[in-house]
Design a protein around this motif. Structure first.
Motif, PDB file in Angstrom:
ATOM      1  N   SER A  10       0.902  -1.101  -0.064  1.00  0.00           N
ATOM      2  CA  SER A  10      -0.176   0.102  -0.006  1.00  0.00           C
ATOM      3  C   SER A  10       0.711   1.266  -0.106  1.00  0.00           C
ATOM      4  CB  SER A  10      -1.021  -0.090   1.233  1.00  0.00           C
ATOM      5  OG  SER A  10      -1.978  -1.110   1.200  1.00  0.00           O
ATOM      6  N   ILE A  11       1.849   1.247   0.798  1.00  0.00           N
ATOM      7  CA  ILE A  11       2.795   2.452   1.001  1.00  0.00           C
ATOM      8  C   ILE A  11       3.529   2.404  -0.470  1.00  0.00           C
ATOM      9  CG2 ILE A  11       4.998   3.403   1.869  1.00  0.00           C
ATOM     10  CD1 ILE A  11       3.882   1.890   4.588  1.00  0.00           C
ATOM     11  N   ILE A  12       4.047   1.486  -1.037  1.00  0.00           N
ATOM     12  CA  ILE A  12       4.821   1.579  -2.328  1.00  0.00           C
ATOM     13  C   ILE A  12       4.059   2.086  -3.341  1.00  0.00           C
ATOM     14  CG2 ILE A  12       6.070   0.492  -3.952  1.00  0.00           C
ATOM     15  CD1 ILE A  12       7.168  -1.463  -1.956  1.00  0.00           C
ATOM     16  N   GLY A  13       2.699   1.380  -3.311  1.00  0.00           N
ATOM     17  CA  GLY A  13       1.700   2.170  -4.745  1.00  0.00           C
ATOM     18  C   GLY A  13       1.158   3.597  -4.324  1.00  0.00           C
ATOM     19  N   THR A  14       1.069   3.868  -3.272  1.00  0.00           N
ATOM     20  CA  THR A  14       0.882   5.211  -2.789  1.00  0.00           C
ATOM     21  C   THR A  14       1.706   6.269  -3.272  1.00  0.00           C
ATOM     22  OG1 THR A  14      -0.653   4.476  -1.066  1.00  0.00           O
ATOM     23  CG2 THR A  14      -0.088   6.804  -0.853  1.00  0.00           C
ATOM     24  N   VAL A  15       2.770   6.019  -2.900  1.00  0.00           N
ATOM     25  CA  VAL A  15       4.002   7.022  -3.189  1.00  0.00           C
ATOM     26  C   VAL A  15       4.112   6.928  -4.662  1.00  0.00           C
ATOM     27  CG1 VAL A  15       6.405   7.535  -2.814  1.00  0.00           C
ATOM     28  CG2 VAL A  15       5.168   6.667  -1.015  1.00  0.00           C
ATOM     29  N   ALA A  16       4.210   6.043  -5.214  1.00  0.00           N
ATOM     30  CA  ALA A  16       4.679   6.185  -6.756  1.00  0.00           C
ATOM     31  C   ALA A  16       3.548   6.686  -7.676  1.00  0.00           C
ATOM     32  CB  ALA A  16       4.649   4.375  -7.362  1.00  0.00           C
ATOM     33  N   PHE A  17       2.172   6.490  -7.365  1.00  0.00           N
ATOM     34  CA  PHE A  17       0.997   6.812  -7.979  1.00  0.00           C
ATOM     35  C   PHE A  17       0.750   8.374  -7.696  1.00  0.00           C
ATOM     36  CE2 PHE A  17      -1.356   2.964  -9.758  1.00  0.00           C
ATOM     37  CZ  PHE A  17      -0.439   2.607 -10.653  1.00  0.00           C
ATOM     38  N   ALA A  18       0.915   8.741  -6.399  1.00  0.00           N
ATOM     39  CA  ALA A  18       0.674  10.233  -6.138  1.00  0.00           C
ATOM     40  C   ALA A  18       1.694  10.936  -6.864  1.00  0.00           C
ATOM     41  CB  ALA A  18       0.941  10.301  -4.481  1.00  0.00           C
ATOM     42  N   MET A  19       2.815  10.587  -6.826  1.00  0.00           N
ATOM     43  CA  MET A  19       4.017  11.275  -7.469  1.00  0.00           C
ATOM     44  C   MET A  19       3.569  11.131  -8.905  1.00  0.00           C
ATOM     45  SD  MET A  19       7.585  10.451  -5.553  1.00  0.00           S
ATOM     46  CE  MET A  19       8.394  12.250  -6.065  1.00  0.00           C
ATOM     47  N   SER A  20       3.512  10.392  -9.533  1.00  0.00           N
ATOM     48  CA  SER A  20       2.934  10.118 -11.002  1.00  0.00           C
ATOM     49  C   SER A  20       1.801  11.010 -11.094  1.00  0.00           C
ATOM     50  CB  SER A  20       2.670   8.781 -11.437  1.00  0.00           C
ATOM     51  OG  SER A  20       2.241   8.417 -12.666  1.00  0.00           O
ATOM     52  N   GLY A  21       0.928  11.200 -10.474  1.00  0.00           N
ATOM     53  CA  GLY A  21      -0.058  11.948 -10.872  1.00  0.00           C
ATOM     54  C   GLY A  21       0.254  13.423 -10.703  1.00  0.00           C
ATOM     55  N   ALA A  22       1.046  13.876  -9.790  1.00  0.00           N
ATOM     56  CA  ALA A  22       1.280  15.215  -9.489  1.00  0.00           C
ATOM     57  C   ALA A  22       2.543  15.617 -10.604  1.00  0.00           C
ATOM     58  CB  ALA A  22       2.410  15.308  -8.407  1.00  0.00           C
ATOM     59  N   PRO A  82      13.580  19.946  -7.811  1.00  0.00           N
ATOM     60  CA  PRO A  82      14.134  21.033  -8.697  1.00  0.00           C
ATOM     61  C   PRO A  82      13.824  20.272 -10.095  1.00  0.00           C
ATOM     62  CG  PRO A  82      15.717  20.439  -6.833  1.00  0.00           C
ATOM     63  CD  PRO A  82      14.472  19.492  -6.843  1.00  0.00           C
ATOM     64  N   LEU A  83      13.922  21.356 -11.051  1.00  0.00           N
ATOM     65  CA  LEU A  83      13.410  20.610 -12.484  1.00  0.00           C
ATOM     66  C   LEU A  83      14.385  19.469 -12.956  1.00  0.00           C
ATOM     67  CD1 LEU A  83      12.319  23.857 -14.360  1.00  0.00           C
ATOM     68  CD2 LEU A  83      10.971  22.039 -13.261  1.00  0.00           C
ATOM     69  N   LYS A  84      15.660  19.826 -12.436  1.00  0.00           N
ATOM     70  CA  LYS A  84      16.540  18.606 -12.790  1.00  0.00           C
ATOM     71  C   LYS A  84      16.292  17.425 -12.529  1.00  0.00           C
ATOM     72  CE  LYS A  84      21.880  17.733 -12.930  1.00  0.00           C
ATOM     73  NZ  LYS A  84      23.073  18.241 -12.169  1.00  0.00           N
ATOM     74  N   TRP A  85      16.005  17.234 -11.281  1.00  0.00           N
ATOM     75  CA  TRP A  85      15.568  16.166 -10.672  1.00  0.00           C
ATOM     76  C   TRP A  85      14.355  15.365 -11.387  1.00  0.00           C
ATOM     77  CZ3 TRP A  85      16.371  16.069  -4.670  1.00  0.00           C
ATOM     78  CH2 TRP A  85      17.738  16.427  -4.145  1.00  0.00           C
ATOM     79  N   ILE A  86      13.564  16.359 -11.429  1.00  0.00           N
ATOM     80  CA  ILE A  86      12.194  15.864 -12.208  1.00  0.00           C
ATOM     81  C   ILE A  86      12.360  15.293 -13.456  1.00  0.00           C
ATOM     82  CG2 ILE A  86       9.867  16.584 -13.206  1.00  0.00           C
ATOM     83  CD1 ILE A  86       9.585  18.678 -11.064  1.00  0.00           C
ATOM     84  N   GLY A  87      13.538  15.869 -14.277  1.00  0.00           N
ATOM     85  CA  GLY A  87      13.795  15.274 -15.593  1.00  0.00           C
ATOM     86  C   GLY A  87      14.346  13.899 -15.595  1.00  0.00           C
ATOM     87  N   HIS A  88      15.294  13.698 -14.428  1.00  0.00           N
ATOM     88  CA  HIS A  88      15.893  12.320 -14.079  1.00  0.00           C
ATOM     89  C   HIS A  88      14.455  11.400 -13.893  1.00  0.00           C
ATOM     90  CE1 HIS A  88      19.872  13.607 -14.187  1.00  0.00           C
ATOM     91  NE2 HIS A  88      19.909  14.174 -13.024  1.00  0.00           N
ATOM     92  N   TRP A  89      13.530  11.911 -13.340  1.00  0.00           N
ATOM     93  CA  TRP A  89      12.666  11.107 -12.918  1.00  0.00           C
ATOM     94  C   TRP A  89      11.693  10.786 -14.070  1.00  0.00           C
ATOM     95  CZ3 TRP A  89       7.105  11.092 -13.830  1.00  0.00           C
ATOM     96  CH2 TRP A  89       6.541  10.240 -13.027  1.00  0.00           C
ATOM     97  N   LYS A  90      11.819  11.746 -15.118  1.00  0.00           N
ATOM     98  CA  LYS A  90      10.763  11.327 -16.275  1.00  0.00           C
ATOM     99  C   LYS A  90      11.459  10.147 -17.206  1.00  0.00           C
ATOM    100  CE  LYS A  90       7.905  12.981 -17.919  1.00  0.00           C
ATOM    101  NZ  LYS A  90       6.693  12.480 -17.639  1.00  0.00           N
TER     102      LYS A  90
END
Length: 224
Positions: A10-22, A82-90
């Motif tokens: 539940s914790i893994i899914g919540t964090v992954a999907f909440a950040m994905s939606g954001a 930071p935008l740079k970190w978001i770029g890594h996430w993308k």
């Protein structure tokens, strides 16, 4: 069911999907309220739909105060990164989405299985929990839902629900193996572009009868 492993998924899914939606909301240039709404909907939308179909009161969502707070924190972190970190996430977006899919599919399957539902209901619960939030997220963002794209997506959630409903994975280690397998095969389907069969209703014979854009321009330029 082991409560501890249930909570972990539940914790893994919540964090992954909440950040994905954001992140999707920020890509569409939503304001902070839109980012918050899309993050929460992605994290909890699938679970709410699942609860409706398997007979669990929707109001049980409000008893998950810890997960709601975790989702809020995840959205805030995503918004402030930071935008740079978001770029890594993308560049690893598909991986995070696969992690959320696997975690929520297993969580939903366990939820239904421990209520004594038949295997068909377990599979449906796994699929809805795994893909429901993402579908709502994409619709709110004006995008074609990921589950309807070419790469295989919902099949892996169905597979997780099937093995859980059959009782093949009941131990913590077995569930972790199932989790890793869903993530692995989801990433394989992205990398190798595995696709489900499809059939187009557009007749191939009708295509030549439609003038191309270039031919149409040439005709107009000649005044014909």
């Amino acid at each position: 069911m082991d409560l501890h492993i249930f909570e972990v998924f539940s914790i893994i899914g919540t964090v992954a999907f909440a950040m994905s939606g954001a992140f999707v909301a920020m890509e569409e240039e939503y304001d902070i309220l839109g980012v918050l709404v899309l993050g929460l909907v992605t994290a909890f939308g699938g679970g709410v739909v699942r609860n409706v179909l398997i007979g669990v009161p929707v109001t049980t969502l409000w008893s998950q105060g810890g997960l709601i707070m975790l989702a809020l924190v995840s959205v805030a972190v995503a918004f402030l990164l930071p935008l740079k970190w978001i770029g890594h996430w993308k560049r690893t977006e598909a991986l995070f989405d696969a992690i959320g899919l696997a975690a929520f599919a297993i969580q939903g399957g366990l939820y239904a299985a421990n209520m004594g539902h038949p295997i068909s209901a377990v599979i449906v619960a796994a699929v809805l929990t795994g893909i429901g939030g993402g579908i709502i997220r994409d619709l709110l963002a004006g995008r074609k839902p990921l589950v309807l794209r070419d790469e295989i997506y919902a099949v892996w959630a169905m597979t997780a629900g099937f093995v859980i409903g059959m009782g093949w994975f009941t131990s913590n280690m077995g569930l972790l193996i199932c989790f890793a397998a869903v993530v692995f095969f989801r990433m394989c389907s992205v990398h190798y572009k595995w696709k489900l069969p499809r059939r187009s209703l557009v007749s191939a014979e009708a295509a030549p009868s439609q003038p191309s854009q270039s031919a149409l321009k040439r005709t107009l330029s000649k005044g014909e």
